[in-house]
Enzyme design. Structure first.
Site, PDB file in Angstrom:
ATOM      1  CG  ASP A 148      -1.913   1.163   1.178  1.00 56.21           C
ATOM      2  OD1 ASP A 148      -1.695   2.096   0.369  1.00 56.21           O
ATOM      3  OD2 ASP A 148      -2.885   1.143   1.943  1.00 56.21           O
TER       4      ASP A 148
ATOM      5  CG  HIS B 174      -0.182   5.351   4.782  1.00 56.68           C
ATOM      6  ND1 HIS B 174      -1.080   5.585   5.789  1.00 56.68           N
ATOM      7  CD2 HIS B 174      -0.905   4.849   3.741  1.00 56.68           C
ATOM      8  CE1 HIS B 174      -2.295   5.213   5.397  1.00 56.68           C
ATOM      9  NE2 HIS B 174      -2.215   4.760   4.156  1.00 56.68           N
TER      10      HIS B 174
ATOM     11  CB  ILE C   2      -2.048   8.691   9.529  1.00 57.24           C
ATOM     12  CG1 ILE C   2      -2.723   8.392   8.173  1.00 57.24           C
ATOM     13  CG2 ILE C   2      -2.303  10.131   9.960  1.00 57.24           C
ATOM     14  CD1 ILE C   2      -4.252   8.443   8.233  1.00 57.24           C
TER      15      ILE C   2
ATOM     16  N   GLY D  64      -4.504   1.846   7.999  1.00 59.32           N
ATOM     17  CA  GLY D  64      -5.531   1.192   8.819  1.00 59.32           C
ATOM     18  C   GLY D  64      -5.269  -0.308   8.923  1.00 59.32           C
TER      19      GLY D  64
HETATM   20  C1  LIG Z   1     -10.180  -2.041  -1.867  1.00 60.76           C
HETATM   21  C2  LIG Z   1      -9.170  -1.764  -0.728  1.00 60.76           C
HETATM   22  C3  LIG Z   1      -9.052  -0.363  -0.424  1.00 60.76           C
HETATM   23  C4  LIG Z   1      -8.211  -0.049   0.772  1.00 60.76           C
HETATM   24  C5  LIG Z   1      -7.636   1.339   0.654  1.00 60.76           C
HETATM   25  C6  LIG Z   1      -6.923   1.765   1.904  1.00 60.76           C
HETATM   26  C7  LIG Z   1      -6.000   2.886   1.628  1.00 60.76           C
HETATM   27  C8  LIG Z   1      -5.176   3.239   2.858  1.00 60.76           C
HETATM   28  O1  LIG Z   1      -3.878   3.617   2.421  1.00 60.76           O
HETATM   29  C9  LIG Z   1      -5.865   4.370   3.596  1.00 60.76           C
HETATM   30  C10 LIG Z   1      -5.708   4.244   5.056  1.00 60.76           C
HETATM   31  O2  LIG Z   1      -5.207   3.293   5.605  1.00 60.76           O
HETATM   32  S1  LIG Z   1      -6.353   5.546   5.979  1.00 60.76           S
HETATM   33  C11 LIG Z   1      -5.907   5.132   7.642  1.00 60.76           C
HETATM   34  C12 LIG Z   1      -6.923   4.296   8.344  1.00 60.76           C
HETATM   35  N1  LIG Z   1      -8.215   4.947   8.493  1.00 60.76           N
HETATM   36  C13 LIG Z   1      -8.403   5.987   9.348  1.00 60.76           C
HETATM   37  O3  LIG Z   1      -7.482   6.461  10.005  1.00 60.76           O
HETATM   38  C14 LIG Z   1      -9.806   6.526   9.468  1.00 60.76           C
HETATM   39  C15 LIG Z   1     -10.185   6.681  10.924  1.00 60.76           C
HETATM   40  N2  LIG Z   1     -11.591   7.104  11.050  1.00 60.76           N
HETATM   41  C16 LIG Z   1     -11.960   8.398  11.003  1.00 60.76           C
HETATM   42  O4  LIG Z   1     -11.124   9.288  10.895  1.00 60.76           O
HETATM   43  C17 LIG Z   1     -13.423   8.709  11.101  1.00 60.76           C
HETATM   44  O5  LIG Z   1     -14.083   7.613  11.671  1.00 60.76           O
HETATM   45  C18 LIG Z   1     -14.093   9.021   9.727  1.00 60.76           C
HETATM   46  C19 LIG Z   1     -13.439  10.287   9.140  1.00 60.76           C
HETATM   47  C20 LIG Z   1     -13.902   7.839   8.775  1.00 60.76           C
HETATM   48  C21 LIG Z   1     -15.569   9.236   9.932  1.00 60.76           C
HETATM   49  O6  LIG Z   1     -15.744  10.173  10.945  1.00 60.76           O
HETATM   50  P1  LIG Z   1     -16.896  11.279  10.839  1.00 60.76           P
HETATM   51  O7  LIG Z   1     -16.672  12.100   9.606  1.00 60.76           O
HETATM   52  O8  LIG Z   1     -16.959  11.973  12.134  1.00 60.76           O
HETATM   53  O9  LIG Z   1     -18.160  10.372  10.557  1.00 60.76           O
HETATM   54  P2  LIG Z   1     -19.529  10.345  11.360  1.00 60.76           P
HETATM   55  O10 LIG Z   1     -20.153  11.710  11.304  1.00 60.76           O
HETATM   56  O11 LIG Z   1     -19.294   9.731  12.697  1.00 60.76           O
HETATM   57  O12 LIG Z   1     -20.376   9.327  10.493  1.00 60.76           O
HETATM   58  C22 LIG Z   1     -20.871   9.669   9.216  1.00 60.76           C
HETATM   59  C23 LIG Z   1     -21.450   8.418   8.603  1.00 60.76           C
HETATM   60  O13 LIG Z   1     -20.380   7.574   8.189  1.00 60.76           O
HETATM   61  C24 LIG Z   1     -20.426   6.328   8.890  1.00 60.76           C
HETATM   62  N3  LIG Z   1     -19.063   6.012   9.319  1.00 60.76           N
HETATM   63  C25 LIG Z   1     -18.370   6.696  10.264  1.00 60.76           C
HETATM   64  N4  LIG Z   1     -17.146   6.140  10.388  1.00 60.76           N
HETATM   65  C26 LIG Z   1     -17.084   5.120   9.520  1.00 60.76           C
HETATM   66  C27 LIG Z   1     -16.087   4.168   9.223  1.00 60.76           C
HETATM   67  N5  LIG Z   1     -14.892   4.160   9.837  1.00 60.76           N
HETATM   68  N6  LIG Z   1     -16.358   3.244   8.296  1.00 60.76           N
HETATM   69  C28 LIG Z   1     -17.547   3.218   7.679  1.00 60.76           C
HETATM   70  N7  LIG Z   1     -18.547   4.095   7.940  1.00 60.76           N
HETATM   71  C29 LIG Z   1     -18.301   5.021   8.846  1.00 60.76           C
HETATM   72  C30 LIG Z   1     -21.335   6.528  10.078  1.00 60.76           C
HETATM   73  O14 LIG Z   1     -21.988   5.331  10.423  1.00 60.76           O
HETATM   74  C31 LIG Z   1     -22.278   7.599   9.571  1.00 60.76           C
HETATM   75  O15 LIG Z   1     -23.321   7.008   8.830  1.00 60.76           O
HETATM   76  P3  LIG Z   1     -24.810   7.031   9.444  1.00 60.76           P
HETATM   77  O16 LIG Z   1     -25.130   8.470   9.608  1.00 60.76           O
HETATM   78  O17 LIG Z   1     -25.630   6.339   8.415  1.00 60.76           O
HETATM   79  O18 LIG Z   1     -24.712   6.284  10.732  1.00 60.76           O
END
Ligand SMILES: CCCCCCC[C@@H](O)CC(=O)SCCNC(=O)CCNC(=O)[C@H](O)C(C)(C)COP(=O)(O)OP(=O)(O)OC[C@H]1O[C@@H](n2cnc3c(N)ncnc32)[C@H](O)[C@@H]1OP(=O)(O)O
Length: 320
Positions: free
Chosen positions: A219, A224, A239, A242
């Site tokens: 990745d 990252h 960062i 994930g």
């Molecule tokens: C095919 C393979 C592909 C793989 C590609 C991977 C590429 C990698 O290089 C990329 C990475 O590794 S990125 C690093 C790992 N991920 C992170 O650090 C993200 C951490 N999470 C966040 O920051 C927030 O939860 C965040 C920002 C995600 C959400 O937070 P908020 O904006 O505050 O959201 P919120 O208002 O609480 O919710 C909005 C709606 O979204 C849903 N939701 C929230 N978090 C979610 C999550 N983590 N996953 C899925 N859905 C999520 C909520 O349920 C909400 O929906 P609803 O209103 O219907 O309940």
């Protein structure tokens, strides 16, 4: 490992509004081939912290070295998540969906394992777009990857990856937001952590260079590794992936609950709640409910939960 890697998408202006989405879920899977070798398996294990504390810990060494030769090393269950990395469409697979690649975050990962993973294999992947949701401020895309042995056709595992595309929502009516999924909602839903004391807690330090090592498993997302890219994405510095955090958490579960038998793991589900900075300390708390381990990983320095999920087991270890 071949055919892995972040698909480089040209950087766009983050202010640019995404175009209206006209994509409809496709039932035609995309097919791709990839290979994995014992070197990939060992590099991955090092990337998720195996042997970082103790290079002669026999329980961890088996993931990176075997006295009889590298073909005998054992494969950690979350290694299978790497098979999904090449599945992210670079735009061509999703006509109409435009997003700023700098704002992409990994939201969730769900893995089902059907056979013990061999240390070397040639795999055939089938990839389907399993879901799309308009969350207003973001779009959520779900991608399903099934990985088969290329010659025998044996199905090893299935990954469902959820990507959270910040700024790409708002493509449907706000009164009836678009939501489509090919699988039951409860399968990858967020879990509620139990109130009682955890069955086990495991502390692990990530290294400041953790993401730089982990990215070599395929990745190469600059989020990252590139400080400027990370700043544009809203972070003070690069960062951790994930899937690296998930790898640390599941390795802790294999250690504390599976008696270091990686093949006891049947299924893994994790939701990324918050980013992790390389160098932070991960505390994974585990609760045992029958054959399900519910877990939550926190960053010790910030006292914040960064990952929660569950691991289903085939059975319990006799070491418990
Ligand atoms: C095919 C393979 C592909 C793989 C590609 C991977 C590429 C990698 O290089 C990329 C990475 O590794 S990125 C690093 C790992 N991920 C992170 O650090 C993200 C951490 N999470 C966040 O920051 C927030 O939860 C965040 C920002 C995600 C959400 O937070 P908020 O904006 O505050 O959201 P919120 O208002 O609480 O919710 C909005 C709606 O979204 C849903 N939701 C929230 N978090 C979610 C999550 N983590 N996953 C899925 N859905 C999520 C909520 O349920 C909400 O929906 P609803 O209103 O219907 O309940």
């Amino acid at each position: 490992m071949v055919n892995h890697g972040y698909l480089p998408i040209p950087a766009q202006n983050s202010q640019q509004k995404p175009r209206a989405l006209i994509w409809r879920p496709s039932s035609i899977p995309l097919v791709s081939n990839l290979t994995n070798s014992p070197r990939d398996v060992a590099l991955y294990a090092l990337g998720i912290g195996a042997c970082a504390r103790d290079a002669v810990d026999v329980d961890q060494l088996k993931y990176v070295y075997h006295e009889k030769g590298q073909n005998f090393i054992q494969v950690l269950p979350t290694f299978s998540a790497l098979f999904s990395l090449g599945s992210l469409p670079g735009g061509a697979g999703l006509p109409g969906l435009q997003y700023d690649p700098r704002l992409l975050l990994h939201g969730q990962q769900y893995i089902e394992l059907y056979k013990p993973l061999p240390s070397s294999a040639v795999l055939k992947n089938t990839v389907t777009l399993a879901g799309l949701h308009d969350k207003g401020k973001a779009a959520i895309l779900e991608i399903e990857t099934k990985s088969y042995d290329k010659d025998s056709g044996v199905l090893y595992c299935m990954n469902r990856s959820t990507v959270f595309l910040r700024g790409a929502g708002g493509f449907s009516k706000s009164s009836q937001l678009y939501s489509y999924s090919t699988y039951p909602k409860d399968q990858v839903a967020s879990v509620t952590t139990p109130k009682g004391q955890p069955f086990a807690v495991y502390e692990d330090c990530t290294q400041p260079s953790q993401a730089l090592l982990y990215r070599l498993s395929g990745d190469y997302n600059p989020l990252h590794s590139d400080p400027m890219f990370a700043k544009a994405a809203g972070f003070t510095r690069p960062i951790l992936h994930g899937l690296c955090t998930l790898g640390f958490a599941v390795r802790a579960i294999v250690k504390c609950i599976c008696g270091e038998d990686p093949n006891l793991v049947k299924c893994v589900s994790g939701r990324f709640l918050l980013h992790v900075y390389p160098g932070e300390t991960l505390l994974t708390e585990m609760w045992l409910e029958g054959l399900r381990v519910i877990f939550q990983t926190k960053v010790k320095e910030r006292s914040r939960a960064v990952l929660s999920g569950y691991v289903d087991l085939h059975g319990l270890s006799s070491r418990l």
